[in-house]
Motif scaffolding. Structure first.
Motif, PDB file in Angstrom:
ATOM      1  N   PHE A 129       0.834  -1.205   0.000  1.00  0.00           N
ATOM      2  CA  PHE A 129       0.000   0.000   0.000  1.00  0.00           C
ATOM      3  C   PHE A 129       0.869   1.257   0.000  1.00  0.00           C
ATOM      4  O   PHE A 129       0.641   2.200  -0.767  1.00  0.00           O
ATOM      5  CB  PHE A 129      -0.918  -0.043   1.228  1.00  0.00           C
ATOM      6  CG  PHE A 129      -1.503   1.280   1.615  1.00  0.00           C
ATOM      7  CD1 PHE A 129      -2.501   1.867   0.866  1.00  0.00           C
ATOM      8  CD2 PHE A 129      -1.060   1.938   2.757  1.00  0.00           C
ATOM      9  CE1 PHE A 129      -3.052   3.089   1.231  1.00  0.00           C
ATOM     10  CE2 PHE A 129      -1.597   3.155   3.127  1.00  0.00           C
ATOM     11  CZ  PHE A 129      -2.595   3.731   2.364  1.00  0.00           C
ATOM     12  N   LEU A 130       1.895   1.282   0.854  1.00  0.00           N
ATOM     13  CA  LEU A 130       2.763   2.451   0.933  1.00  0.00           C
ATOM     14  C   LEU A 130       3.552   2.652  -0.353  1.00  0.00           C
ATOM     15  O   LEU A 130       3.752   3.789  -0.801  1.00  0.00           O
ATOM     16  CB  LEU A 130       3.725   2.298   2.113  1.00  0.00           C
ATOM     17  CG  LEU A 130       3.099   2.273   3.507  1.00  0.00           C
ATOM     18  CD1 LEU A 130       4.184   2.101   4.558  1.00  0.00           C
ATOM     19  CD2 LEU A 130       2.282   3.533   3.775  1.00  0.00           C
ATOM     20  N   LEU A 131       4.009   1.574  -0.953  1.00  0.00           N
ATOM     21  CA  LEU A 131       4.769   1.684  -2.195  1.00  0.00           C
ATOM     22  C   LEU A 131       3.898   2.192  -3.331  1.00  0.00           C
ATOM     23  O   LEU A 131       4.348   2.996  -4.157  1.00  0.00           O
ATOM     24  CB  LEU A 131       5.377   0.328  -2.556  1.00  0.00           C
ATOM     25  CG  LEU A 131       6.489  -0.178  -1.638  1.00  0.00           C
ATOM     26  CD1 LEU A 131       6.887  -1.605  -2.027  1.00  0.00           C
ATOM     27  CD2 LEU A 131       7.711   0.741  -1.678  1.00  0.00           C
ATOM     28  N   ASP A 132       2.666   1.723  -3.383  1.00  0.00           N
ATOM     29  CA  ASP A 132       1.759   2.191  -4.427  1.00  0.00           C
ATOM     30  C   ASP A 132       1.484   3.681  -4.255  1.00  0.00           C
ATOM     31  O   ASP A 132       1.490   4.448  -5.219  1.00  0.00           O
ATOM     32  CB  ASP A 132       0.451   1.406  -4.376  1.00  0.00           C
ATOM     33  CG  ASP A 132      -0.482   1.777  -5.511  1.00  0.00           C
ATOM     34  OD1 ASP A 132      -0.209   1.379  -6.654  1.00  0.00           O
ATOM     35  OD2 ASP A 132      -1.477   2.491  -5.261  1.00  0.00           O
ATOM     36  N   ARG A 133       1.261   4.091  -3.007  1.00  0.00           N
ATOM     37  CA  ARG A 133       1.036   5.514  -2.714  1.00  0.00           C
ATOM     38  C   ARG A 133       2.230   6.350  -3.164  1.00  0.00           C
ATOM     39  O   ARG A 133       2.085   7.378  -3.826  1.00  0.00           O
ATOM     40  CB  ARG A 133       0.792   5.671  -1.213  1.00  0.00           C
ATOM     41  CG  ARG A 133       0.828   7.098  -0.693  1.00  0.00           C
ATOM     42  CD  ARG A 133       0.631   7.109   0.816  1.00  0.00           C
ATOM     43  NE  ARG A 133       0.658   8.462   1.352  1.00  0.00           N
ATOM     44  CZ  ARG A 133       1.637   8.950   2.116  1.00  0.00           C
ATOM     45  NH1 ARG A 133       2.682   8.187   2.421  1.00  0.00           N
ATOM     46  NH2 ARG A 133       1.570  10.190   2.565  1.00  0.00           N
ATOM     47  N   LYS A 134       3.426   5.915  -2.797  1.00  0.00           N
ATOM     48  CA  LYS A 134       4.626   6.679  -3.130  1.00  0.00           C
ATOM     49  C   LYS A 134       4.836   6.726  -4.647  1.00  0.00           C
ATOM     50  O   LYS A 134       5.168   7.784  -5.207  1.00  0.00           O
ATOM     51  CB  LYS A 134       5.832   6.043  -2.428  1.00  0.00           C
ATOM     52  CG  LYS A 134       7.164   6.769  -2.594  1.00  0.00           C
ATOM     53  CD  LYS A 134       7.153   8.167  -2.018  1.00  0.00           C
ATOM     54  CE  LYS A 134       6.979   8.256  -0.533  1.00  0.00           C
ATOM     55  NZ  LYS A 134       8.135   7.872   0.275  1.00  0.00           N
ATOM     56  N   ASP A 135       4.620   5.607  -5.322  1.00  0.00           N
ATOM     57  CA  ASP A 135       4.785   5.581  -6.777  1.00  0.00           C
ATOM     58  C   ASP A 135       3.800   6.521  -7.462  1.00  0.00           C
ATOM     59  O   ASP A 135       4.178   7.312  -8.328  1.00  0.00           O
ATOM     60  CB  ASP A 135       4.585   4.156  -7.302  1.00  0.00           C
ATOM     61  CG  ASP A 135       4.553   4.109  -8.816  1.00  0.00           C
ATOM     62  OD1 ASP A 135       5.625   4.019  -9.445  1.00  0.00           O
ATOM     63  OD2 ASP A 135       3.438   4.184  -9.395  1.00  0.00           O
ATOM     64  N   ARG A 136       2.529   6.443  -7.089  1.00  0.00           N
ATOM     65  CA  ARG A 136       1.508   7.227  -7.802  1.00  0.00           C
ATOM     66  C   ARG A 136       1.713   8.718  -7.627  1.00  0.00           C
ATOM     67  O   ARG A 136       1.607   9.488  -8.583  1.00  0.00           O
ATOM     68  CB  ARG A 136       0.121   6.853  -7.309  1.00  0.00           C
ATOM     69  CG  ARG A 136      -0.273   5.429  -7.557  1.00  0.00           C
ATOM     70  CD  ARG A 136      -0.222   5.041  -9.042  1.00  0.00           C
ATOM     71  NE  ARG A 136      -0.859   3.772  -9.199  1.00  0.00           N
ATOM     72  CZ  ARG A 136      -2.172   3.589  -9.311  1.00  0.00           C
ATOM     73  NH1 ARG A 136      -2.971   4.631  -9.328  1.00  0.00           N
ATOM     74  NH2 ARG A 136      -2.657   2.388  -9.438  1.00  0.00           N
ATOM     75  N   LEU A 137       1.988   9.139  -6.389  1.00  0.00           N
ATOM     76  CA  LEU A 137       2.092  10.571  -6.135  1.00  0.00           C
ATOM     77  C   LEU A 137       3.383  11.154  -6.684  1.00  0.00           C
ATOM     78  O   LEU A 137       3.423  12.327  -7.066  1.00  0.00           O
ATOM     79  CB  LEU A 137       1.962  10.848  -4.637  1.00  0.00           C
ATOM     80  CG  LEU A 137       0.603  10.450  -4.031  1.00  0.00           C
ATOM     81  CD1 LEU A 137       0.578  10.713  -2.533  1.00  0.00           C
ATOM     82  CD2 LEU A 137      -0.546  11.174  -4.722  1.00  0.00           C
TER      83      LEU A 137
END
Length: 611
Positions: A469-477
């Protein structure tokens, strides 16, 4: 870093579908602002948007090679940090190169080793290869799931993309979200492979997905496994330092400006200090986020004991970095257009509220000065840094730890949501089932007592669920503004080694992250080496809360808005009339979520199936 997309159809001629592929590729423009191109064959079409980081003139994509039996074409997102070694190995085996890019290493590595190439890569990557020789598509995702990759099965093939929006741009993909999708969005269980959009899946981390005329097949090439740890404590501490030194060195390689994200904590301080040592005479660049008046008006809460700013300054002074504080004012943070940009980037209807908004604004400012940033994700998950991991009640709970603790911005109770919807979602039952599934395959070590095994379960769940979840958040933003963020603590060699070190090593001095602290305290200022874990900052300015309430009233002024299929209208009205000081953390999360749902519905116009 880049955005990739594509379409495979075994029954139609895709050379006649250029307009559809171009539309899919355009959705990835933020991920790749430097260049774009497409590639077509009768049954396969590939699109690419490029963010040039290595071999700026030579790494254009899609990249293809003609063989005697057909063309092989690649679209690739990410970085292979061991590409130089692999390139030397391939040259020795007879491969000839025309560029010095890691993209060509991946392509020619596939020609030499097939899908087994994945086992040799060290890095963050998601790529797709159309192999005309066998009329098949091969999709590969990195071991930890740092780079995203989604796919959607059609009647005669597949659509894929770095983000759901690329797939949804194709008319074959339905914009449908059912109860399962909403459940995944709200339960915070982070089910592997799941996407909230009906019919859409993620390529799971450490997985190869092959698509041909016979269908879709998956092969797991890496998973987090229990192994015996033979090293003593002193040797383990030394090995952690060696691995960190090596991975930071590898991840500093770029042909564009680089920087470090600095919070003043142990994780980001470690990366900054190690990077400074590797860069030598080249001054390391650091960036930190702060809120106007936060340091002066900071109030400790149940998550944060201290503000970040003094500790950031200690690291900056210690390593002599070229530092910039990105100070955000509450008016900018509360701007509805910022929320709209964040929801557009994330594709999902819930965010972490102002923590996502500020991260997006931080990245936007960094991108004006740097193209690559190193960040500390995975250190807390791997070394046991979260406070709740050390709470006996959470350790013994038969539930996901972050849910048992109701961590930070994760509101497990669905405040403000429509009550009948919550009844249909049955989130608690879903969480129990997901928890049972998640722990079922966690193997117990031969010498582990009950407590050691419980702590292995805690670390495993954080690495295989919460971290994604954190990696997806960091990638998208970050990719929404064309910034590549690298995560050295996600190096799979480090993850494998530390995961299997006993909990007694990770906690050997009675403090959180003892193993990491022991490995790096010599390069850090003492204040940072011994600082207690503090999460990503959140604004405490009452102006921000007032603006959430104003925007909630604007939403209420449109009584026919679809958001009220999801949000309790009476709760939203009552909450928007409260004094800002009376809006506690959980209530504020409900306000944020209501606004998120409203913007998401306006942006994506999904077909909601809530029966």
């Amino acid at each position: 870093m880049c955005g990739i997309t594509g379409w495979v159809s075994f029954d139609r001629d895709l050379t006649r579908e250029r307009e559809a592929l171009e539309a899919m590729t355009r959705t990835m423009a933020c991920r790749g602002p430097d260049a774009h191109d497409t590639w077509f064959e009768r049954h396969a079409a590939l699109g690419h948007r490029r963010l040039a980081v290595i071999d700026l003139p030579g790494g254009a994509q899609p990249m293809s090679v003609r063989t005697p039996n057909g063309e092989v074409a690649l679209v690739y997102s990410g970085e292979a940090y061991n590409f130089a070694e692999l390139r030397d190995e391939l040259i020795a085996a007879g491969e000839r190169f025309t560029t010095v890019s890691d993209t060509e290493v991946v392509l020619r590595g596939y020609l030499r080793w097939g899908a087994a190439l994945a086992d040799r890569l060290n890095g963050m990557y998601a790529f797709a290869i159309w192999d005309e020789r066998d009329r098949k598509l091969v999709m590969v995702r990195d071991r930890l799931g740092i780079k995203p990759l989604y796919y959607y099965r059609t009647r005669d093939g597949i659509l894929f993309g770095s983000e759901p929006k690329a797939i949804l741009a194709n008319p074959l993909a339905e914009r449908a979200v059912d109860l399962d999708g909403l459940r995944e969005s709200l339960a915070f269980t982070f089910t592997p492979g799941h996407a909230i959009w009906a019919g859409m899946r993620q390529v799971e981390p450490g997985t190869v997905v092959t698509v041909d005329v016979d269908g879709v097949r998956e092969r797991t090439y890496w998973r987090l496994e229990t192994r015996a740890h033979e090293d003593d404590l002193e040797t383990t501490v030394g090995r952690v330092r060696e691995l960190l030194d090596d991975t930071v060195r590898r991840q500093l390689v770029a042909d564009v400006p680089r920087c470090l994200l600095l919070s003043g904590g142990l994780d980001s301080g470690t990366l900054t200090a190690l990077a400074a040592a590797h860069l030598g005479d080249e001054r390391v660049r650091t960036f930190a986020v702060d809120f106007m008046g936060q340091a002066e008006n900071f109030r400790p809460d149940d998550l944060r004991d201290t503000p970040d700013t003094p500790f950031v300054r200690d690291v900056v002074d210690h390593v002599g970095s070229e530092h910039v504080d990105i100070v955000l004012d509450p008016k900018t943070l509360a701007d509805p257009e910022v929320r709209r940009a964040v929801l557009t980037a994330r594709d999902v209807p819930t965010t972490l509220g102002d923590m996502d908004l500020s991260l997006y604004l931080l990245f936007k400012e960094i991108r004006k000065r740097s193209t690559v940033a190193l960040s500390g994700e995975s250190a807390d998950e791997l070394f046991g840094g979260y406070r709740h991991i050390h709470t006996p009640e959470v350790q013994q709970a038969r539930a996901f730890p972050w849910i048992a603790f109701n961590v930070g911005p994760l509101d497990k109770d669905g405040h403000g949501l429509d009550r009948s919807l919550l009844d249909r979602l049955a989130l608690e039952e879903f969480r129990r089932e997901e928890y049972g599934s998640a722990v079922a395959d966690i193997k117990r070590g031969d010498a582990e007592d009950d407590h050691e095994h419980r702590m292995r379960i805690m670390i495993n769940l954080h690495l295989t669920r919460f971290l994604r979840f954190l990696l997806d958040r960091k990638d998208r933003l970050s990719m929404a503004v064309g910034l590549e963020v690298r995560v050295p603590f996600c190096d799979h060699r480090l993850v494998e080694y530390v995961y299997n070190a006993p909990w007694s090593f990770k906690h050997y001095d009675g403090r959180e992250k003892s193993l990491l602290r022991g490995a790096v305290k010599d390069v850090l200022p003492e204040s940072v080496a011994w600082r207690v874990k503090s999460p990503y900052p959140s604004t405490q300015d009452p102006y921000y809360v007032r603006q959430l309430q104003v925007q909630a009233k604007e939403l209420l002024a449109d009584p026919g808005h679809g958001v009220f299929e999801l949000v309790d209208r009476g709760w939203l009205r009552a909450t928007s009339d409260l004094e800002p000081a009376a809006v506690d953390r959980v209530t504020r999360l409900g306000l944020e979520r209501a606004l998120d749902f409203g913007v998401w519905l306006d942006l994506y116009r999904p077909d909601l199936t809530l029966a």
